[in-house]
Enzyme design. Structure first.
Site, PDB file in Angstrom:
ATOM      1  N   GLU A 188     -16.614 115.162  29.452  1.00 24.77           N
ATOM      2  CA  GLU A 188     -17.001 113.604  29.022  1.00 24.77           C
ATOM      3  C   GLU A 188     -16.403 113.159  27.688  1.00 24.77           C
ATOM      4  O   GLU A 188     -15.863 112.377  27.232  1.00 24.77           O
ATOM      5  CB  GLU A 188     -18.237 113.488  29.097  1.00 24.77           C
ATOM      6  CG  GLU A 188     -19.139 113.171  30.447  1.00 24.77           C
ATOM      7  CD  GLU A 188     -19.352 114.625  31.108  1.00 24.77           C
ATOM      8  OE1 GLU A 188     -19.161 115.582  30.473  1.00 24.77           O
ATOM      9  OE2 GLU A 188     -19.662 114.368  32.237  1.00 24.77           O
ATOM     10  N   HIS A 257     -31.807 113.351  33.884  1.00 24.18           N
ATOM     11  CA  HIS A 257     -31.033 112.570  34.734  1.00 24.18           C
ATOM     12  C   HIS A 257     -31.629 111.119  34.785  1.00 24.18           C
ATOM     13  O   HIS A 257     -31.451 110.358  35.587  1.00 24.18           O
ATOM     14  CB  HIS A 257     -30.830 112.863  35.834  1.00 24.18           C
ATOM     15  CG  HIS A 257     -29.711 114.261  35.960  1.00 24.18           C
ATOM     16  ND1 HIS A 257     -30.079 115.304  35.229  1.00 24.18           N
ATOM     17  CD2 HIS A 257     -28.338 114.342  36.100  1.00 24.18           C
ATOM     18  CE1 HIS A 257     -29.012 116.078  35.331  1.00 24.18           C
ATOM     19  NE2 HIS A 257     -28.106 115.588  36.138  1.00 24.18           N
TER      20      HIS A 257
END
Ligand code: TPP
Ligand code: MG
Lengths: 454, 336
Positions: A188, A257
């Site tokens: 990322e 998450h």
């Protein structure tokens, strides 16, 4: 010509120092790079090097002197055969920088006039509508913009061959090919940076994060590189791009998450932040985001991907940033929300109507720029406000809205604004706990009853 | 694949050699002046000088073509001067004035020039590495034949994003030269204390990226290596790594007590390996220039640098309204 050697500033914060020790004496020849003295700053003892060549004509400040102000002459350097008296009148040390005038705080009018509100409809009356899921709407928006502009491309994990981890990019690889729909490794920070660099270089990247939880790996590039470069370059270059992906809680995926980042990104000047609820907004705002010449954070929601809404069937449908949508008009209370929070807000409004409470429901759609005019205008009518979001309470979007209302419509309020938020805990895994951690419709109803004193 | 031996020295004309001397001297004198202005309180905050490393940027700029891009860290003054940015604009940015490249809003570590394809000036260690790969991504996408020089330090070379970038750059054959300016220290940490595999260029092999080590105190060696790297990129073969061994004479920033190395170590470098002295003696012994020729260059440089300092002092502070500008771009695309 003789030159004065001045007490140097040796750190960003040094204003004065101690001339600890002279390492040269009068009559010595020095050349650039020779150490002349040791100076104690607020941080450390540093060696002070000669910059010019010459002969030490006179030492003006004896070693051991404390509190020598920066820019005080400490010695005089002369050229061969020159007298100390030749020193030219030195210009006065740099004048104190004029104190920057702080911008005056915005004056708070006691009872401001109702702000200007943009009431134009999102699509012309009579436009044909079609049913679409949020997922399809997002895909269509990207595809339309990619057809219109060759420099738009999509990159991210599993966006191409897999057709998107949540199938948002379904079919894009087939239509646009591997040059423009690019699978990245799981990196990322790296690919967010590559996206920003590509934007500097003239492209319009759409960077997908599989979820925004993973954008924490990349947040340095998003904020330090994408959001600030336009400012730091004095307007020369910036990052026209979109960072998108699902944000907030899905279902049973646990603490790492399930975070809602709306309030985080909303804080950053240089970013624009979008968080749509409906499919038509997802489509119209995504098209606007891709065309915007700034970095845009586009916060989607996994649970909403599969929801179906009416979407106007138009060639080029866009929704402007900074314009809230009033989903439901009402007189007794203003409920402000955005993204999946709208689901609770609308459900609560339906139930409240059964109890005879008429709620006006506002969907902010974009958090930055935020359409505070629509909120204020509504609060001036209802005199009460409840905000709804999934994120944590401290430093929430609702906190900001409350402060805006307090500063600009204080006299209109009949009750304190209540912020309904997710609970102040990491998201638990257990189904029952998760349900409690999230905001509920019942809590919104309860808050409305509190502010309406029912 | 990875070529260990640096390419042999190229043949350069006396004029070219004099040009390198001039460009390196400009950087050195400019940096000395910046150090002085810092001492006088006219430059604030962090200010990282490039003294000692001049041959790296001058050699690589000699291998670049118009339109090629460059991006680097906060130690950026030399890169800007070497790619032709105006010393006045750079110095005025250091003093935080209106006439600076970023209108005084960027400062020493954050300067940019769209005109000279200089993409900054970045304050976060190694953040420029994926950005540079991204510039190369754009060039490849746009098929414009350009190459991006992405500079970073030996300290930055241990950051994770560097390796994410290596992998993607090779995977996608991006035309980027990764330039590791190995000056042997990251602030006060020597390379020996930060890694057990000090040969940074060799790490590229794990990703299939060729590279080599280069003597960064020799401007001609740098130029030769740069040409090889650029040719590799322009041929569509993907990235190339140059680990350029160099040395910074001054402290990391202005407030560096320099206790991590000895004065003798620094002095030895200055006396024996100085890149500017090397070219100077090449010019004189080869009779490509006379003492007078070089004096004339010295004088010209001194005038340019003094003028930049004057400009940087005279240029007004930015107008207060500038606080609120350049936060968002208008609808007209920035990078069109
Ligand atoms: C991510 C990050 N961590 C730490 C710092 C603080 N810092 C600034 S420069 C530096 C050393 C970098 O050394 P190197 O990469 O060798 O470059 P050099 O200064 O030698 O040119 C550090 C630790 C930073 N700016 N960014
Ligand atoms: Mg270093």
């Amino acid at each position: 010509m003789a030159t004065e050697i001045l007490m140097p500033a040796l750190s960003p914060t040094m204003e004065e120092g101690t001339l600890a020790k002279w390492l040269v004496k009068e009559g010595d020849t020095v050349s650039s790079g020779d150490i002349m003295a040791e100076i104690e700053t607020d941080k450390a003892t540093m060696e002070f090097e000669a910059v010019d060549e010459g002969i030490v004509g006179k030492i003006l400040i004896a070693e051991g002197t404390e509190g020598v102000k920066v820019n005080t002459p400490i010695a005089i350097l002369v050229e061969e055969g020159e007298e100390v008296g030749d020193v030219s009148a030195t210009p006065a040390p740099a004048a104190e920088a004029p104190a920057a005038e702080a911008p005056a705080p915005t004056a708070v009018a006691a009872a401001p006039a109702a702000p200007q509100v943009d009431l134009t409809p999102d699509w012309p009356e009579g436009t044909a509508m079609k049913e679409q899921t949020v997922r399809e709407a997002l895909r269509d928006a990207m595809a339309e913009e990619m057809r219109a502009d060759d420099t738009v491309f999509l990159m991210g994990e599993e966006v191409a061959e897999y057709q998107g981890a949540y199938k948002v990019s379904q079919g894009l690889l087939d239509e646009f090919g591997a040059k423009r729909v690019i699978d990245t490794p799981i990196t990322e920070h790296g690919f967010a940076g590559i996206g920003v660099g590509a934007a500097f270089g003239g492209l319009r990247p759409i960077v997908e994060f599989m979820t925004f939880n993973f954008a924490m790996q990349a947040i340095d590039q998003i904020i330090n590189s994408a959001a600030k470069t336009l400012y730091m370059s004095g307007g020369q270059m910036g990052a026209p791009m979109v960072f998108r992906g699902p944000n907030g809680a899905a279902a049973r995926v646990g603490a790492q998450h399930s975070q809602d980042y709306a309030a985080w990104y909303m804080q950053v000047p240089g970013l624009k932040v979008v968080m749509p609820y409906s499919a038509s907004d997802a489509k119209g705002l995504m098209k606007t985001a891709i065309r915007d010449p700034n970095p845009v954070i586009f916060l989607e929601n996994e649970i909403l991907y599969g929801r179906t809404f009416d979407v106007p069937d138009m060639d080029d449908f866009t929704v402007p940033f900074g314009k809230a949508r009033i989903w439901r008009e009402g007189d007794d209370v203003t409920i402000v929300s955005f993204g999946i929070g709208m689901q609770y807000a609308l459900e609560a409004a339906d139930k409240l109507a059964e109890d005879g409470i008429s709620a006006e429901v506002i969907d902010l759609r974009t958090l930055r720029p935020m359409d505070t005019s629509t909120i204020l205008n509504s609060v001036m009518k209802t005199n009460r406000c409840v905000t709804v979001e999934e994120g944590w309470p401290q430093g929430s979007v609702g906190n900001y809205i409350s402060s805006v209302i307090m500063q600009q419509a204080f006299d209109y309020l009949d009750a304190p604004v209540i912020n309904c938020t997710g609970k102040d805990v990491p998201m638990p895994y257990a189904a029952n706990l998760e349900k409690h951690a999230l905001i509920t419709t019942a809590e919104v109803i309860e808050a409305v009853k509190q502010v309406t004193y029912r | 694949m990875a070529a260990r031996k640096a390419a042999s020295k190229p043949n350069v004309s006396a004029e070219e050699l004099k040009g390198y001397y001039r460009d390196m001297l400009l950087i050195r004198r400019f940096e000395e002046k910046a150090g002085q202005l810092y001492g006088m309180g006219l430059i604030g905050g962090f200010c990282h000088l490039y003294i000692g490393q001049e041959a790296v940027v001058v050699g690589l700029e000699a291998a670049a073509e118009e339109g090629d891009k460059r991006i680097t860290s906060y130690r950026d003054h030399g890169h800007m001067l070497a790619c032709g940015m105006d010393p006045n604009g750079v110095m005025a940015e250091l003093t935080g004035r209106e006439g600076g490249y970023s209108k005084g809003k960027g400062g020493s570590m954050h300067m940019f020039s769209k005109e000279k394809h200089f993409y900054g000036g970045h304050g976060i260690v190694a953040a420029q590495v994926p950005l540079g790969a991204g510039l190369a991504f754009a060039d490849k996408y746009l098929e414009n034949g350009r190459v991006t020089f992405t500079y970073f330090g030996d300290g930055a070379a241990n950051q994770g994003q560097v390796y994410e970038s290596y992998n993607m750059a090779e995977l996608w054959d991006l035309p980027v030269v990764f330039v590791i300016e190995n000056n042997q220290y990251a602030m006060g940490t020597s390379t020996k204390r930060s890694t057990k595999s000090p040969s940074y260029w060799e790490r590229g092999a794990a990703y299939g990226i060729p590279g080599e080590e280069v003597d960064g105190m020799d401007v001609l060696a740098v130029k030769a290596a740069g040409e090889k790297a650029v040719a590799h990129c322009r041929a569509g073969k993907g990235p190339y790594i140059l680990e350029i061994k160099t040395y910074r004479y001054r402290g990391h920033s202005m407030s560096d007590p320099a206790k991590y190395r000895t004065r003798e170590e620094v002095q030895k470098m200055r006396d024996e390996r100085d890149p500017i002295e090397a070219v100077r003696s090449m010019l004189l012994t080869g009779k490509h220039a006379s003492e007078d020729d070089l004096k004339a260059i010295d004088k010209e440089i001194k005038e340019i640098v003094n003028a930049s300092a004057e400009f940087a002092k005279e240029s007004p502070e930015p107008h207060l309204d500038e606080l609120w500008t350049d936060i968002y771009a208008d609808a007209a695309p920035q990078n069109a």
